[in-house]
Structure formats: structure tokens, C-alpha cells
Scaffold this active site. Structure first.
Site, PDB file in Angstrom:
ATOM      1  CG  ASN A 277      12.514  -1.441  -0.871  1.00 41.38           C
ATOM      2  OD1 ASN A 277      12.507  -2.627  -1.183  1.00 41.38           O
ATOM      3  ND2 ASN A 277      12.051  -0.491  -1.677  1.00 41.38           N
TER       4      ASN A 277
ATOM      5  NE  ARG B 193       9.002  -1.925  -1.134  1.00 38.69           N
ATOM      6  CZ  ARG B 193       8.859  -0.635  -0.860  1.00 38.69           C
ATOM      7  NH1 ARG B 193       8.894  -0.222   0.396  1.00 38.69           N
ATOM      8  NH2 ARG B 193       8.671   0.252  -1.822  1.00 38.69           N
TER       9      ARG B 193
END
EC number: 6.2.-.-
Length: 798
Positions: free
Chosen positions: A40, A22
Site C-alpha cells: 500500500n 494486496r
């Protein structure tokens, strides 16, 4: 004129959580001037991003795959263009739930950046044994649920301090969204305990005093990443012998941890690949050839073994301890033999207090036991012999989507039709559970198109081991929040894993042991569902597996098609006087083998070593058993053939651990390089064909009588086995040859077989990341069960 913006939605599946993916997407999107979000999800990483077509193509087609974090693995990347929404910035959003299929990353060894910090006196993490970042540290051993966020790990009880929180929230920091992030101010801490649980020391002093105890020859139990180690000074023979007595581990080699690669190179031969494996993020135990200088290691570490099982420190705790000690230590699993490793400090006090004299513990809970992985280099590449830390539970991709022809038949033989009730209603896309074998147990869970193979669980020989197996089965289902529609198991009715399947309430699909071996090797070599659909010849050699005829198989040649198998050849069978006892006594196996050749005459052949290994009363009992076929099961096992030959040549009469005789027979070859082999016959008048080893055994007896060196006899024996593989391959005529089963952990046998097959224009395949031993059975069971569910009108593969 304004440039038209587009919106791109991307789903990235694979090992993409817990590796800084990320933050990577955030930095990349920001650099390219894109807006949107990343988060996520239970399926992986989701990205929703807006920009020009040129920006989005650069983002998707060029930058993601080329610049992804080093520990990440992209298994699939799906994208679609949508109407823009009008995002104003790029952000990392809160994780979402849903169906769980994201790949959980294994625990990773300490990275170089964190290592520099713990040895830098000016750094705030100096000497801190729980230092980690997005590139390293605990993953599988601490995760409790998906998605991989701190609240779903055992780190949730540790509130980050202002400094750690700042790192966690800074997209430019390598600890950005590092879920186990911690420091001495807010994270887990060490304590040193006595056997009664009294605290002797705290924090760094606990480590210093533990090191002092090791120097004093004491046994120290150390809570590490995935469980406890039992540690002693590897140079101290008395300490190693004491550990063996207390652990009830008579002779099986003990693993070593060295301070550095340079110190390993003093004692062992280390190739470039072996060095790379030692220093890799997986940091497994690597089997290395000893040098003469290894005499500094206590003889009881690996008695009679030319190899040492060696690893480097893989956590900050280990690095700090080894820096304090400066010498190699034994670092063996924290358990009694045949029991699972301890993961909880209070449990360790109960189970290990008869072994360890002090306990170095910490307060970061371990979610599940994860033992050290073991690898050996074969043919210039790694072969995993025990798959655990660093490797599990990375998935095998594509297993759930194998397509079968509508008319392809499955075997119709099944030992128990009641096991199959309800299985015909299952869809091939449903999740499946496989519970593996009895020894070296692992389980596997198939979710959609991925198979998640568990960490090494161990031999199901004790109540604690069975409990650990049952917990692991429940753990995987809970982790991925799936209820399997069917359960695959071994064909053996007495295996505890099979009984678990019978009692599970799910339809159970029994899979023949050696067929599962072959399928597991095919799966990891991407030979399942190939378009050419040509059969392969599987050579499955191991100690034992329940056969379709009720006998003990183990020297098998299986012709495997897309949906079934045929036993095309096997070793000449013989009897095992005493059944299970024979597995631990090669002398019994040898008597059964020789009885097949000489009958009752063998008991008068007093010059034979196996006969000398028994007293007259014992020989009389064995003779009666064989005459009456009482407790003398029939076997075609290659593993037992190894045992018999080891006994006949006088190498070993009783095994102190599984495979000891076969290992010593392999080691005896050292220094002998020859191409000679013994005679053998392939009796093709019957189906399946019989590989007759009788001429070979007679030749071995002649060589013993002539005084031929043991190493030459062993080399000729191994060479004969290789020529048997080549001869059967030629008679069957299929180009692809699978080498699988525990016997192919033997480096000499495996490498010579590969070279000979290649020289004869065959295409051999062998194991890499999935063990050739029973640790790979669960994967093969999943494949067989998938075949069955994809062709529901037929009976299951057995």
C-alpha cells in the site's frame, strides 16, 4: 535456452485499500509463478513483479481487472516495463508514505461470511458484535491517516491475539491484512451504561439488557459504526412520541431498521432495485412506499407520509440486536435537532442524557461522525439524497484535469474583489477546498485529478454543527496531508461557510449557488470538459440561493458553457413578508405571492385560506410590510412557490421541518393520473426571460372555488411546472438539460420532467450518487474554482 524475464511496475489507484487487494495480488502472482512485491502507498497499491512476457501480460491485461476483489474500484492502472532485479519470491511489503491521494473506502455492511460466523454457535466469533473481514466492516469511520494500515486506524490500541494474528498473516485467509480484524479475546467490547455512566452489564449481556429496555418502551442510545443512534420500539406510539419530545424533532420522519427484508416487505412495497439497495454493501436508508399493513408502525414515526425510510442491519451489532428483538425499531441520529451526531460515549452522556435512558456503548473509537445515507429510486435508478455511510468519501475522478480554451471568458461580476486576492497565482493542479452551503453541508477537497466529497455534515444552524464543519474541513486536509491553495465558497456573504472561507487565510473564490448545483450534476454525469463543448441548459430549482443581483434566486434556468453561465430565464419574482420567517410559514409566502397578483385587495379576500390563517392585526402588519417593502426580500424561488401553493390549497400553513409543505403537495397526487395543466406565460421581451406563474395561480383559485379535489390540483400544478421546463428548453434550443436542486428530490416532478423532455428529443440528466440538494454544492464549487484557476487572467465564476 533460458526464457527472458521482464519486470513490470504497476500503480493502481482507486478504492484499493481495505478491500483485500494486496492479498488478491499476492495470490494471483503466486498462482502465475511471478516474483516481486506488493504494498500500500499513499497513492494506492504498488506492484513490482517479474516473469515472462506472457505471464506478465496475463497478469496485467486479463486477471487484475477481471478478478479484482468485489468491493474494490480501479480508477486508474499505470504500468511500465523495467529491467529485472532478480526477485526470489513474492511478498507483501510494508506500506510506504508520500503524497496522499489513495481513495479511502467507505464503511461497508457486514458480508455474508461474517454474518454466518456470528450466528454459528461453534465459531469463535459467535455473537461477537465487531466481526469483520477484508470484504466488510469499518473503513472511513476508523481511519486516521493514509496509507490504510492498522497503525493508522482507531484499532491500533487493540493488540491482536495469536489466532487473529495468524489470520492476518495468512495470504489464503479472507482476513489477510484486514486492518480492523478482532475477536472476543482481543477486540472491542460492549458495555451498558446508566445516564450517570455506571455500568449495568458487559459484553453480550449488555446487548441483551439493551434489547429488554427497548421492549420496555425506553429510549436507548446505541454507539454504532459512525456514531450514536437513538432507538425505540417503532410499534410503540408512546415511546416514539417521547423520543420526538426529547429530541426536539416535531414531525420530520424518523428512520427505521427492520430485522430482515421479509419483514420490510410486510409493511412496504419493495422493488427489485430497492431490495438490492437495502442489501447492498452501502446499506442505506431507502424511502419505500407504505402498504396498508404498515399500520403496525406507530403513527408518529412518519406522520402523514406515505413513505417510510427503512434500512437493514449493517453491522454485526445491529444484526445481533435485531435478531434478539424481531421487530422494527426507530434508529434515528444520536443528537438534538440541528446538532451533529455523537461519536464518543462520554460526549453522549453529556449531550444525550436528557433523551436516552440507557447507553449501549463500546470502546472502539470513532474517528469521525458518519451518518446513515438516504436514497430514493427515481426512473429505475438510485438517487442519493444524503451521502454519508457507504458512499463517502469515494472520489469523483478527473475533476482536476479539465482543460479550457485560452480565449474562453469567465463572468466578470463578483461581490467582493478582496476575496480573490492571491487566487490568480494558484495553479489548476494545486489542491482546492470547497466548503459547501449552509444547509445539508458537505465539503469537498480536490487533490490532483480527484475530488473527495465528505460525508453529510448537516445544517450549520448551531455552534456544535459549525464546530463539526470546521473539524471536517481540517480532517480532510490532514488525512490527505495537503494545504489547499484556494477555498471555494457560496456567494452568500452571511453563510457561516462563506465567513469561514473569508477568515481562512486562503484566497477565497465565491461561486453562485445555482451555478454550483448545475456543475455538480454535470460533473457526476461526465459532462465537464466534453470535446463537443456544447452549452447545456441547467434547471436549478430549490428554496433559496444568493443571486448575482442580491435577490433570492431559486427558480433558475442557466445556460452553462465550459467556463461560465448566463441566467436565461427565471420565475416571476415576488416578496417574502418577514424574510426568514416566511421559510417556516407557507402562509406568509402565499400572502406575498397573492399580493403580487391582487395588491392590497388580497387582505380583503377573507375566503382565501392563507388570509384566514392570520388574525386582523397580523394581516395589518403584513400589509404594511409589503406596502413599504420592509423586510420583504424579493425571490424567484421554486421552493417558495411550492410553499405558497400548499398554503393556498389549504394543505399546510406552517412548516415543522424544511420542505414539509412541498412534500405534502407531492404526496397529495397519489391516485390521480392526468395530463392536464394550468396556463402560464414566458415573457421573452426582457433578458432574462420571465416565467409568469400568475395565470397558473388564478387557475388554481378557480379550481378551489369549483371544489376540484386537492390531488387533482396538485397534479395539474406539477404538470404545469414540467411544461414550463419543456417550454424554456424549446426556447433556448440546447439539447442537454440538467435537472438539479432540492425540488428535484420530488419523484413525481422529476420523473415526469425526464419523460416529457425525452419525448421532445431532449437529453435530460439528473443526479445519482451526488445529492440534488445542497449536499452536492461543494462538488460544483470545486468545478467552478477549477475553471477559474485554469483561466487565471479572468475573474472567477460566480
Amino acid at each position: 535456452m533460458s526464457i527472458l524475464k521482464q519486470r513490470l511496475h504497476v500503480t493502481i489507484r482507486g478504492a484499493v485499500q481495505g478491500v483485500g487487494f494486496r492479498p488478491f495480488i499476492y495470490r494471483l502472482a503466486t498462482e502465475l509463478g511471478l516474483v516481486g512485491w506488493v504494498n500500500n502507498s499513499a497513492q494506492g497499491v504498488l506492484v513490482d513483479v517479474e516473469g515472462t512476457q506472457a505471464q506478465l501480460q496475463n497478469f496485467l491485461l486479463l486477471r487484475i481487472e477481471q478478478q479484482k476483489p468485489p468491493r474494490s474500484i480501479i480508477q486508474s492502472l499505470e504500468s511500465k516495463f523495467l529491467a529485472p532485479i532478480g526477485y526470489q519470491q513474492f511478498e507483501i511489503r510494508t506500506s510506504t508514505g508520500g503524497e496522499k491521494s489513495a481513495t479511502i473506502l467507505p464503511d461497508l455492511a457486514t458480508c455474508s461470511d461474517c454474518l454466518r460466523e456470528i450466528f454459528n454457535k461453534s465459531d469463535r466469533r459467535y455473537g461477537y458484535p465487531f466481526t469483520n473481514c477484508t470484504n466488510c466492516g469499518p473503513r472511513f469511520s476508523i481511519i486516521e491517516a493514509l496509507p490504510y494500515d492498522r497503525a493508522n486506524t482507531t484499532m491500533k490500541q487493540f493488540q491482536m491475539c495469536i489466532h487473529c494474528q495468524s489470520e492476518y498473516e495468512n495470504p489464503l485467509d479472507r482476513r489477510f491484512h484486514a486492518q480492523p480484524n478482532a475477536c472476543p479475546e482481543c477486540g472491542p467490547q460492549l458495555e451498558l451504561w446508566e445516564r450517570d455512566g455506571n455500568v449495568l452489564a458487559l459484553h453480550h449481556q449488555a446487548l441483551i439488557q439493551a434489547a429488554a429496555s427497548i421492549c420496555q418502551g425506553k429510549i436507548v442510545a446505541i454507539k454504532g459504526l459512525g456514531g450514536f443512534h437513538l432507538v425505540v420500539d417503532a410499534r410503540n406510539e408512546a415511546a416514539v412520541q417521547k423520543l420526538r419530545r426529547c429530541k426536539q424533532r416535531e414531525a420530520k420522519p424518523l428512520a427505521l431498521m427492520y430485522p430482515s427484508l421479509e419483514s420490510i416487505q410486510v409493511h412496504c412495497q419493495v422493488s427489485e432495485l430497492e431490495a438490492s439497495l437495502l442489501r447492498s454493501p452501502q446499506a442505506p436508508i431507502v424511502l419505500l412506499q407504505r402498504k396498508l399493513a404498515s399500520h403496525a408502525i406507530a403513527p408518529s414515526v412518519a406522520p402523514g407520509n406515505p413513505y417510510l425510510g427503512v434500512m437493514l442491519p449493517y453491522t454485526p451489532l445491529h444484526h445481533l440486536l435485531m435478531a434478539e428483538l424481531g421487530f422494527p425499531i426507530v434508529a434515528t441520529s444520536g443528537n438534538l435537532t440541528d446538532e451533529p451526531i455523537c461519536i464518543d460515549e462520554k460526549e453522549a452522556l453529556q449531550r444525550l442524557s436528557s433523551i436516552a435512558e440507557v447507553f449501549l456503548v463500546h470502546n472502539r473509537p470513532i474517528a469521525r461522525p458518519v451518518d446513515d445515507s438516504v436514497v430514493r429510486v427515481m426512473m429505475g435508478r438510485e438517487m442519493v439524497l444524503r451521502r454519508a455511510r457507504g458512499y463517502a468519501p469515494l472520489s469523483i475522478q478527473g475533476t482536476g484535469s479539465w482543460e479550457l480554451g485560452a480565449e474562453e471568458q469567465l463572468p466578470t461580476t463578483t461581490p467582493d474583489s478582496q476575496l480573490l486576492t492571491g487566487a490568480q497565482q494558484c495553479a489548476p493542479s494545486d489542491s482546492l477546498l470547497a466548503v459547501g452551503a449552509h444547509l445539508k453541508n458537505t465539503i469537498a477537497l480536490c487533490v490532483k485529478e480527484q475530488v473527495f466529497v465528505s460525508q453529510h455534515i448537516g445544517d450549520l444552524e448551531t455552534v456544535p454543527a459549525v464546530n463539526a464543519f470546521e473539524r471536517a474541513s481540517a480532517d480532510f486536509q490532514l488525512l490527505y496531508q495537503t494545504q489547499p491553495v484556494a477555498i471555494a465558497c457560496d456567494l452568500h456573504p452571511d453563510y457561516l461557510s462563506t465567513q469561514f472561507a473569508r477568515n481562512s487565510g486562503m484566497p477565497a473564490i465565491p461561486v453562485q449557488h445555482h451555478y454550483a448545483h448545475v456543475l455538480s450534476c454535470m460533473a457526476e454525469n461526465d459532462l465537464i470538459g466534453m470535446h463537443d463543448s456544447q452549452p447545456v441548459l441547467g434547471v436549478a430549482w430549490d428554496g433559496s440561493g444568493y443571486g448575482l443581483d442580491g435577490t433570492i434566486w431559486g427558480g433558475e434556468f442557466l445556460l452553462v458553457t465550459k467556463t461560465s453561465f448566463e441566467r436565461v430565464a427565471h420565475l416571476h419574482t415576488f416578496r417574502l413578508p418577514g424574510g426568514e420567517k416566511a421559510i417556516k410559514e407557507p402562509r406568509r409566502v402565499a400572502i406575498g405571492l397573492l399580493y403580487e397578483i391582487f395588491g392590497d385587495e388580497v387582505f380583503e379576500m377573507k375566503h382565501l385560506v392563507p388570509v384566514q390563517a392570520f388574525c386582523d392585526r397580523e394581516l395589518g402588519i403584513l400589509q404594511t410590510m409589503l406596502q413599504r417593502n420592509f423586510n420583504t426580500p424579493v425571490t424567484s424561488s421554486m421552493g417558495r412557490l411550492f410553499d405558497a401553493i400548499a398554503s393556498i390549497v389549504g394543505l399546510r400553513q406552517q412548516n415543522q421541518f424544511e420542505g414539509q409543505a412541498a412534500m405534502e403537495l407531492e404526496f397529495a397526487i397519489a391516485g390521480f393520473d392526468l395530463d392536464e395543466c394550468y396556463s402560464f406565460e414566458i415573457l421573452a421581451t426582457s433578458s432574462p426571460a420571465i416565467v409568469d406563474w400568475l395565470p397558473m395561480v388564478r387557475g388554481i383559485l378557480v379550481d378551489i372555488k369549483c371544489g376540484l379535489p386537492l390531488g387533482k390540483i396538485s397534479a395539474k400544478f406539477h404538470n404545469t411546472l414540467v411544461e414550463i421546463v419543456v417550454a424554456v428548453a424549446k426556447s433556448v434550443g440546447e439539447g442537454k438539460i440538467i435537472l438539479t436542486g432540492g425540488c428535484f428530490q420530488n419523484k413525481y416532478l422529476t420523473e415526469r420532467a425526464i419523460k416529457r423532455l425525452q419525448a421532445e428529443n431532449f437529453y435530460p440528466y439528473w443526479h445519482q450518487r451526488i445529492p440534488p440538494n445542497d449536499g452536492g454544492i461543494a462538488l460544483g464549487q470545486i468545478v467552478a474554482a477549477t475553471f477559474h484557476l485554469s483561466n487565471r487572467k479572468h475573474q472567477p465564476c460566480v
